[in-house]
Design a protein around this motif. Structure first.
Motif, PDB file in Angstrom:
ATOM      1  N   UNK A   7     -15.424 -14.088   3.727  1.00  0.00           N
ATOM      2  CA  UNK A   7     -15.301 -12.702   3.293  1.00  0.00           C
ATOM      3  C   UNK A   7     -14.680 -11.891   4.401  1.00  0.00           C
ATOM      4  N   UNK A   8     -13.588 -11.231   4.089  1.00  0.00           N
ATOM      5  CA  UNK A   8     -12.882 -10.402   5.063  1.00  0.00           C
ATOM      6  C   UNK A   8     -13.172  -8.948   4.774  1.00  0.00           C
ATOM      7  N   UNK A   9     -13.558  -8.222   5.780  1.00  0.00           N
ATOM      8  CA  UNK A   9     -13.847  -6.809   5.601  1.00  0.00           C
ATOM      9  C   UNK A   9     -13.246  -6.046   6.752  1.00  0.00           C
ATOM     10  N   UNK A  10     -12.334  -5.122   6.473  1.00  0.00           N
ATOM     11  CA  UNK A  10     -11.752  -4.307   7.519  1.00  0.00           C
ATOM     12  C   UNK A  10     -11.868  -2.843   7.128  1.00  0.00           C
ATOM     13  N   UNK A  11     -12.343  -2.025   8.041  1.00  0.00           N
ATOM     14  CA  UNK A  11     -12.505  -0.606   7.793  1.00  0.00           C
ATOM     15  C   UNK A  11     -11.656   0.158   8.783  1.00  0.00           C
ATOM     16  N   UNK A  12     -10.841   1.074   8.295  1.00  0.00           N
ATOM     17  CA  UNK A  12      -9.990   1.881   9.160  1.00  0.00           C
ATOM     18  C   UNK A  12     -10.341   3.339   8.942  1.00  0.00           C
ATOM     19  N   UNK A  13     -10.794   4.030   9.959  1.00  0.00           N
ATOM     20  CA  UNK A  13     -11.116   5.438   9.855  1.00  0.00           C
ATOM     21  C   UNK A  13     -10.046   6.241  10.593  1.00  0.00           C
ATOM     22  N   UNK A  14      -9.501   7.253   9.942  1.00  0.00           N
ATOM     23  CA  UNK A  14      -8.425   8.043  10.496  1.00  0.00           C
ATOM     24  C   UNK A  14      -8.912   9.460  10.786  1.00  0.00           C
ATOM     25  N   UNK A  15      -8.294  10.120  11.759  1.00  0.00           N
ATOM     26  CA  UNK A  15      -8.723  11.433  12.192  1.00  0.00           C
ATOM     27  C   UNK A  15      -8.015  12.570  11.469  1.00  0.00           C
ATOM     28  N   UNK A  16      -6.945  12.259  10.751  1.00  0.00           N
ATOM     29  CA  UNK A  16      -6.176  13.318  10.105  1.00  0.00           C
ATOM     30  C   UNK A  16      -6.567  13.425   8.637  1.00  0.00           C
ATOM     31  N   UNK A  17      -6.163  14.501   8.020  1.00  0.00           N
ATOM     32  CA  UNK A  17      -6.536  14.763   6.633  1.00  0.00           C
ATOM     33  C   UNK A  17      -5.586  14.037   5.685  1.00  0.00           C
ATOM     34  N   UNK A  18      -6.161  13.365   4.661  1.00  0.00           N
ATOM     35  CA  UNK A  18      -5.366  12.624   3.693  1.00  0.00           C
ATOM     36  C   UNK A  18      -5.750  13.046   2.281  1.00  0.00           C
ATOM     37  N   UNK A  19      -4.959  12.610   1.312  1.00  0.00           N
ATOM     38  CA  UNK A  19      -5.185  13.010  -0.068  1.00  0.00           C
ATOM     39  C   UNK A  19      -6.417  12.360  -0.674  1.00  0.00           C
ATOM     40  N   UNK A  43      -9.005 -15.226  -0.609  1.00  0.00           N
ATOM     41  CA  UNK A  43      -8.411 -15.304   0.730  1.00  0.00           C
ATOM     42  C   UNK A  43      -9.521 -15.337   1.784  1.00  0.00           C
ATOM     43  N   UNK A  44      -9.670 -16.466   2.444  1.00  0.00           N
ATOM     44  CA  UNK A  44     -10.654 -16.553   3.522  1.00  0.00           C
ATOM     45  C   UNK A  44     -10.143 -15.812   4.748  1.00  0.00           C
ATOM     46  N   UNK A  45     -11.054 -15.457   5.638  1.00  0.00           N
ATOM     47  CA  UNK A  45     -10.630 -14.758   6.847  1.00  0.00           C
ATOM     48  C   UNK A  45      -9.734 -15.647   7.706  1.00  0.00           C
ATOM     49  N   UNK A  46     -10.035 -16.946   7.779  1.00  0.00           N
ATOM     50  CA  UNK A  46      -9.201 -17.856   8.571  1.00  0.00           C
ATOM     51  C   UNK A  46      -7.767 -17.881   8.050  1.00  0.00           C
ATOM     52  N   UNK A  47      -7.618 -17.959   6.730  1.00  0.00           N
ATOM     53  CA  UNK A  47      -6.273 -17.987   6.154  1.00  0.00           C
ATOM     54  C   UNK A  47      -5.555 -16.657   6.345  1.00  0.00           C
ATOM     55  N   UNK A  48      -6.276 -15.555   6.170  1.00  0.00           N
ATOM     56  CA  UNK A  48      -5.667 -14.248   6.392  1.00  0.00           C
ATOM     57  C   UNK A  48      -5.213 -14.119   7.840  1.00  0.00           C
ATOM     58  N   UNK A  49      -6.069 -14.515   8.782  1.00  0.00           N
ATOM     59  CA  UNK A  49      -5.730 -14.415  10.202  1.00  0.00           C
ATOM     60  C   UNK A  49      -4.513 -15.258  10.552  1.00  0.00           C
ATOM     61  N   UNK A  50      -4.381 -16.430   9.923  1.00  0.00           N
ATOM     62  CA  UNK A  50      -3.234 -17.302  10.198  1.00  0.00           C
ATOM     63  C   UNK A  50      -1.925 -16.565   9.913  1.00  0.00           C
ATOM     64  N   UNK A  51      -1.838 -15.945   8.744  1.00  0.00           N
ATOM     65  CA  UNK A  51      -0.593 -15.253   8.376  1.00  0.00           C
ATOM     66  C   UNK A  51      -0.438 -13.946   9.142  1.00  0.00           C
ATOM     67  N   UNK A  52      -1.529 -13.280   9.400  1.00  0.00           N
ATOM     68  CA  UNK A  52      -1.469 -12.001  10.115  1.00  0.00           C
ATOM     69  C   UNK A  52      -1.001 -12.208  11.553  1.00  0.00           C
ATOM     70  N   UNK A  53      -1.586 -13.189  12.237  1.00  0.00           N
ATOM     71  CA  UNK A  53      -1.253 -13.432  13.644  1.00  0.00           C
ATOM     72  C   UNK A  53       0.132 -14.032  13.817  1.00  0.00           C
ATOM     73  N   UNK A  54       0.624 -14.716  12.799  1.00  0.00           N
ATOM     74  CA  UNK A  54       1.960 -15.305  12.881  1.00  0.00           C
ATOM     75  C   UNK A  54       3.036 -14.389  12.310  1.00  0.00           C
ATOM     76  N   UNK A  55       2.702 -13.110  12.162  1.00  0.00           N
ATOM     77  CA  UNK A  55       3.653 -12.047  11.829  1.00  0.00           C
ATOM     78  C   UNK A  55       4.324 -12.237  10.464  1.00  0.00           C
ATOM     79  N   UNK A  56       3.553 -12.779   9.517  1.00  0.00           N
ATOM     80  CA  UNK A  56       4.040 -12.854   8.150  1.00  0.00           C
ATOM     81  C   UNK A  56       3.834 -11.524   7.420  1.00  0.00           C
TER      82      UNK A  56
END
Length: 271
Positions: free
Chosen positions: A1-13, A24-37
């Motif tokens: 299970x992949x969980x990513x939370x992004x908190x931003x400081x500016x106002x959005x809609x 998508x497992x975290x290992x598989x996601x990390x493989x493509x993410x780290x290899x700049x896919x």
């Protein structure tokens, strides 16, 4: 299970956006993410505060989905479930395909159907004939559909990641993730969420290691139980749905539970 939370400081809609990358497992996601896919995701995450959580349970339950979206918890797995109060099986797939996907009539749906964007049952069935074309069609449909999002909290379910992994392994997953990455920036530019949640309901095995399939039905019958669609006799066991759904719910008389539990624990193979 992949969980990513992004908190931003500016106002959005919008306040939040929930994205599900099915299968998508975290290992598989990390493989493509780290290899700049996934350059668009990398650019978006760069310099932002993120967090990762790994679920202790191997798949995300329907109850967890409902917690994210504020929905009523489901009564069972959509395709096939056992109604204990009526002592019978109930399969909603044929009804949902006819009513919801063909006639356009709202019906009780799966958790995925509660998302603002998801693939219907009929399109999911046909997707396995040409999953690459289906993934491209999903991207085009999402680009058109996201402009209609008007909520503070929005949600998108991407199913092509799971479909292509089943069809072509890691290479198929890479194709689906690239399609998702291409449409990702269009989605976030329109919604501009303050918080972004990306997770998966389960993973898929994509390495060359050979895993042995768990034939759970044989395990139950070899132990002297009888697979049935109802519980009428002492040794009857109902197994509504198993295979490619990441879990199995078994029903039997309460007197059988200790023995059946021991039998199932000896099955070390995979779904």
């Amino acid at each position: 299970l992949l969980l990513q939370v992004i908190e931003l400081d500016v106002e959005y809609e919008s306040d939040s956006l929930v994205l599900v990358l099915d299968g998508v497992s975290k290992d598989n996601f990390d493989f493509f993410y780290r290899n700049e896919y996934l350059p668009n995701l990398q650019n978006y995450f760069a310099g932002r505060s993120t967090g990762t959580v790994i679920s202790e349970f191997p798949s995300l339950t329907g109850a967890s989905h409902c917690g994210f979206l504020g929905l009523e918890e489901p009564s069972g797995y959509e395709a096939s479930r056992f109604l204990r109060s009526k002592n019978r099986m109930h399969n909603t797939y044929p009804r949902n395909i006819i009513l919801r996907d063909i006639l356009g009539i709202e019906t009780p749906s799966s958790i995925a159907g509660q998302y603002d964007f998801h693939k219907g049952t009929l399109r999911h069935v046909f997707a396995f004939m040409n999953p690459e074309a289906s993934a491209r069609a999903d991207s085009h449909k999402l680009r058109r559909h996201v402009s209609k999002f008007k909520h503070d909290h929005n949600s998108v379910w991407i199913l092509s990641t799971d479909e292509l992994t089943h069809r072509n392994g890691r290479a198929g997953l890479g194709y689906a993730l690239k399609e998702f990455d291409a449409v990702f920036m269009d989605v976030v530019k329109h919604l501009r969420p303050k918080e972004l949640l990306i997770f998966s309901d389960h993973g898929n095995h994509t390495t060359d290691e050979r895993l042995e399939r768990s034939y759970l039905e044989d395990t139950v019958q070899d132990a002297g139980f009888t697979l049935s669609r109802t519980i009428r006799n002492e040794r009857d066991v109902v197994l509504p749905s198993f295979g490619m759904i990441s879990f199995a719910a078994l029903y039997t008389n309460s007197s059988n539970i200790p023995e059946l539990s021991d039998v199932l624990l000896e099955n070390k193979k995979v779904d």
